[in-house]
Design an enzyme around this catalytic site. Structure first.
Site, mmCIF file in Angstrom:
data_model
loop_
_atom_site.group_PDB
_atom_site.id
_atom_site.type_symbol
_atom_site.label_atom_id
_atom_site.label_comp_id
_atom_site.label_asym_id
_atom_site.label_seq_id
_atom_site.Cartn_x
_atom_site.Cartn_y
_atom_site.Cartn_z
ATOM 1 N N GLY A 134 -20.252 15.242 46.956
ATOM 2 C CA GLY A 134 -21.419 14.388 47.152
ATOM 3 C C GLY A 134 -22.352 14.867 48.232
ATOM 4 N N LEU A 135 -21.860 15.670 49.166
ATOM 5 C CA LEU A 135 -22.736 16.137 50.244
ATOM 6 C C LEU A 135 -23.548 17.337 49.779
ATOM 7 C CD1 LEU A 135 -22.211 15.959 53.930
ATOM 8 C CD2 LEU A 135 -23.009 18.138 53.077
ATOM 9 N N ASP A 136 -22.893 18.282 49.120
ATOM 10 C CA ASP A 136 -23.627 19.421 48.563
ATOM 11 C C ASP A 136 -23.530 19.346 47.034
ATOM 12 O OD1 ASP A 136 -25.071 21.679 48.217
ATOM 13 O OD2 ASP A 136 -23.678 23.046 49.192
ATOM 14 N N ASN B 14 -23.730 3.935 49.290
ATOM 15 C CA ASN B 14 -24.647 4.727 48.471
ATOM 16 C C ASN B 14 -24.591 4.265 47.019
ATOM 17 O OD1 ASN B 14 -23.753 7.010 46.419
ATOM 18 N ND2 ASN B 14 -22.079 6.766 47.904
ATOM 19 N N PHE C 2 -25.483 9.855 40.687
ATOM 20 C CA PHE C 2 -25.419 11.251 40.184
ATOM 21 C C PHE C 2 -26.809 11.872 40.042
ATOM 22 C CE2 PHE C 2 -21.170 10.585 37.643
ATOM 23 C CZ PHE C 2 -20.486 10.512 38.844
ATOM 24 N N ASN D 149 -14.607 13.406 37.856
ATOM 25 C CA ASN D 149 -14.978 12.208 38.595
ATOM 26 C C ASN D 149 -15.141 11.059 37.608
ATOM 27 O OD1 ASN D 149 -15.990 10.243 40.223
ATOM 28 N ND2 ASN D 149 -17.891 11.305 40.751
ATOM 29 N N SER E 124 -16.930 7.053 40.266
ATOM 30 C CA SER E 124 -18.154 6.641 40.956
ATOM 31 C C SER E 124 -18.522 5.250 40.464
ATOM 32 C CB SER E 124 -19.298 7.603 40.659
ATOM 33 O OG SER E 124 -20.513 6.975 41.030
ATOM 34 N N ASN F 39 -21.425 4.033 40.575
ATOM 35 C CA ASN F 39 -22.882 3.964 40.382
ATOM 36 C C ASN F 39 -23.371 4.468 39.033
ATOM 37 O OD1 ASN F 39 -23.240 2.982 43.081
ATOM 38 N ND2 ASN F 39 -22.781 5.057 43.773
ATOM 39 N N THR F 40 -22.455 4.811 38.142
ATOM 40 C CA THR F 40 -22.830 5.154 36.771
ATOM 41 C C THR F 40 -22.191 4.105 35.872
ATOM 42 O OG1 THR F 40 -23.024 7.510 37.229
ATOM 43 C CG2 THR F 40 -22.595 6.904 34.945
ATOM 44 N N LYS G 232 -10.277 12.253 40.012
ATOM 45 C CA LYS G 232 -10.636 11.463 41.207
ATOM 46 C C LYS G 232 -10.730 9.987 40.853
ATOM 47 C CE LYS G 232 -13.869 11.308 45.074
ATOM 48 N NZ LYS G 232 -14.901 12.059 45.791
ATOM 49 N N THR H 279 -9.461 8.655 47.622
ATOM 50 C CA THR H 279 -10.193 7.900 46.621
ATOM 51 C C THR H 279 -11.695 8.153 46.738
ATOM 52 O OG1 THR H 279 -10.657 5.988 48.050
ATOM 53 C CG2 THR H 279 -8.596 5.950 46.801
ATOM 54 N N ASN H 280 -12.401 7.622 45.760
ATOM 55 C CA ASN H 280 -13.857 7.540 45.822
ATOM 56 C C ASN H 280 -14.253 6.354 46.723
ATOM 57 O OD1 ASN H 280 -16.636 7.883 45.019
ATOM 58 N ND2 ASN H 280 -15.852 8.849 43.149
ATOM 59 N N THR H 281 -15.519 5.975 46.684
ATOM 60 C CA THR H 281 -16.005 4.844 47.488
ATOM 61 C C THR H 281 -15.562 3.521 46.862
ATOM 62 O OG1 THR H 281 -18.056 4.870 46.214
ATOM 63 C CG2 THR H 281 -18.041 6.116 48.267
ATOM 64 N N GLY I 237 -12.495 7.457 54.706
ATOM 65 C CA GLY I 237 -12.491 6.937 56.073
ATOM 66 C C GLY I 237 -11.795 7.812 57.099
HETATM 67 C C1 LIG Z 1 -23.785 9.641 49.986
HETATM 68 C C2 LIG Z 1 -22.500 9.868 49.243
HETATM 69 C C3 LIG Z 1 -22.540 10.499 48.007
HETATM 70 C C4 LIG Z 1 -21.347 10.714 47.311
HETATM 71 N N1 LIG Z 1 -21.400 11.360 46.126
HETATM 72 C C5 LIG Z 1 -20.240 11.627 45.463
HETATM 73 C C6 LIG Z 1 -20.269 12.358 44.255
HETATM 74 O O1 LIG Z 1 -21.311 12.814 43.798
HETATM 75 N N2 LIG Z 1 -19.070 12.566 43.621
HETATM 76 C C7 LIG Z 1 -17.882 12.107 44.119
HETATM 77 O O2 LIG Z 1 -16.829 12.340 43.504
HETATM 78 N N3 LIG Z 1 -17.840 11.421 45.286
HETATM 79 C C8 LIG Z 1 -18.985 11.180 45.955
HETATM 80 N N4 LIG Z 1 -18.939 10.510 47.139
HETATM 81 C C9 LIG Z 1 -17.627 9.993 47.620
HETATM 82 C C10 LIG Z 1 -16.979 10.934 48.616
HETATM 83 O O3 LIG Z 1 -16.669 12.177 48.010
HETATM 84 C C11 LIG Z 1 -15.681 10.311 49.169
HETATM 85 O O4 LIG Z 1 -14.767 10.132 48.113
HETATM 86 C C12 LIG Z 1 -15.926 8.966 49.836
HETATM 87 O O5 LIG Z 1 -17.151 8.948 50.525
HETATM 88 C C13 LIG Z 1 -14.813 8.606 50.812
HETATM 89 O O6 LIG Z 1 -14.727 9.549 51.858
HETATM 90 P P1 LIG Z 1 -15.402 9.310 53.319
HETATM 91 O O7 LIG Z 1 -15.016 7.938 53.759
HETATM 92 O O8 LIG Z 1 -14.851 10.410 54.172
HETATM 93 O O9 LIG Z 1 -16.876 9.439 53.119
HETATM 94 C C14 LIG Z 1 -20.111 10.286 47.858
HETATM 95 C C15 LIG Z 1 -20.095 9.665 49.112
HETATM 96 C C16 LIG Z 1 -21.265 9.453 49.805
HETATM 97 C C17 LIG Z 1 -21.212 8.790 51.159
#
Ligand SMILES: Cc1cc2nc3c(=O)[nH]c(=O)nc-3n(C[C@H](O)[C@H](O)[C@H](O)COP(=O)(O)O)c2cc1C
Length: 362
Positions: free
Chosen positions: A67-69, A115, A119, A176, A179, A181-182, A221, A249-251, A301
């Site tokens: 998600g960052l790059d 967020n 995608f 993935n 998410s 958001n989809t 994921k 996990t994801n968010t 986290g």
């Molecule tokens: C701004 C943002 C965009 C993200 N985009 C994706 C994504 O495109 N695909 C994905 O699998 N996870 C995405 N994530 C989720 C992160 O990969 C990660 O699973 C989640 O943020 C929990 O880790 P953290 O608490 O260290 O951020 C995104 C998270 C953030 C904050």
């Protein structure tokens, strides 16, 4: 140094500051000597803490989460910050803009982010062109998603297209399906659709492995919002389809401890500190079900060596972070790996794997 820059970045809208930072990094890396300076300051101060997972040897267990790059723009600087691996993407087959802005929100007091990017992706072709334009420096995971316009019934085709396109360029591939958001994406975690997805992707992986002469592991994921029965069902399917790894996990769509926080009402996935215990719970449950037969990549986290250790002892073999990087800057990578190396030493162990064996017995 990041503590000086952060207040400036945090005066900007969250997504603008994200884009600006990645853009600045790319520009700075065109100036001779900058890469060396960054590497000396960060990667060279990150101890080696090798682990072998999915048949791959990672220089240290801490990776950058997806998600960052998303478009594979910034590989060299991210490796120079000391990450043991990078997970790029999510990339969708076709380009798509993602959700309307604003769609990224800082909850600074809680070291958290919400967020609903949805995608935003340059699509596979541009993603692969970006990747090809940069030297290979370390292990890369490529995280695949589906396009919003693809009907749910055809979601498998998007993942198959992604797997075929990135297979030759990835050290591992992530599906993935978590998410928030989809629309409809998380339904792929339900038993019947997941079984169909895994069967199709596993079959394709076999064909691609033959064609390329190389087995590229596939990780799945998952969300932190699953109940115990849901986690157990997923674990059974991962075993039945011999998947290579699971990322937990994801968010989260929950808002734990954020009742007083007005920004917490924004729709989207919550990451950072408030997610930590939710995702560790999922890892613990998965580990009990998988018993080491499938490796776990723990994420959610993590902001310190203690947080990373908690996830590793709960059952993770590798760990990732995203949100702590935004709040603490690149120094957090070396700080965490150094802290883990100290814990290995304190356990009188010779490797991280050895230290974890001992710690998990207690
Ligand atoms: C701004 C943002 C965009 C993200 N985009 C994706 C994504 O495109 N695909 C994905 O699998 N996870 C995405 N994530 C989720 C992160 O990969 C990660 O699973 C989640 O943020 C929990 O880790 P953290 O608490 O260290 O951020 C995104 C998270 C953030 C904050």
């Amino acid at each position: 140094m990041y503590s000086l820059i952060r207040p400036l970045l945090f005066t900007l809208d969250a997504e603008r500051s994200h884009d600006l930072t990645l853009g600045l990094l790319q520009s700075a890396y065109r100036v001779p000597g900058v890469a060396t300076l960054v590497r000396r300051r960060y990667a060279d101060r990150t101890p080696s803490l090798p682990v072998e997972v999915m048949g791959l040897r990672f220089p240290n267990p801490l990776g950058l989460a997806a998600g960052l790059d998303k478009q594979a723009h910034c590989l060299a600087p991210l490796f120079d910050f000391g990450f043991g691996f990078l997970e790029l993407g999510t990339v969708t087959p076709q380009p798509q803009p993602g959700n309307p802005k604003p769609r990224l929100f800082r909850l600074t007091r809680h070291a958290a982010i919400i967020n609903r990017m949805g995608f935003n992706s340059s699509g596979l072709a541009t993603f692969l062109a970006n990747l090809a334009a940069q030297p290979r420096r370390g292990l890369i995971g490529i995280n695949l998603g589906k396009n919003k316009v693809t009907p749910d019934a055809q979601a498998i085709d998007d993942y198959l297209a992604g797997l075929r396109a990135v297979y030759a360029h990835a050290d591992y591939v992530t599906l993935n399906i978590s998410s928030p958001n989809t629309p409809g994406l998380r339904a792929l975690q339900d038993e019947a659709p997941l079984a169909a997805l895994l069967a199709a992707l596993k079959h394709e992986q076999g064909l691609l492995a033959q064609a390329h002469g190389r087995h590229v592991p596939i990780a799945v994921k998952i969300a932190p919002d699953l109940d115990d029965a849901g986690i157990d069902a997923i674990a059974r399917l991962l075993l039945a389809h011999r998947m290579d790894a699971v990322i937990a996990t994801n968010t989260t769509i929950a808002r734990p401890g954020l009742e007083q926080e007005p920004r917490a009402r924004e729709t989207g996935g919550l990451s950072g500190r408030p997610l930590r215990t939710l995702s560790t719970r999922v890892i613990r449950r998965l580990y009990a079900a998988l018993q080491g037969r499938i490796p776990i990549i723990g994420v959610g986290g993590i902001g310190s060596a203690d947080d990373a250790w908690e996830k590793l002892v709960a059952g993770a073999d590798l760990i990732q972070l995203y949100t702590a990087f935004i709040y603490q800057g690149p120094g957090v990578v070396g700080e965490i790996v150094r802290g883990l190396a100290e814990k290995v030493h304190a356990h009188g162990a010779t490797s991280l794997a050895d230290a974890l064996r001992r710690a998990r017995m207690n």
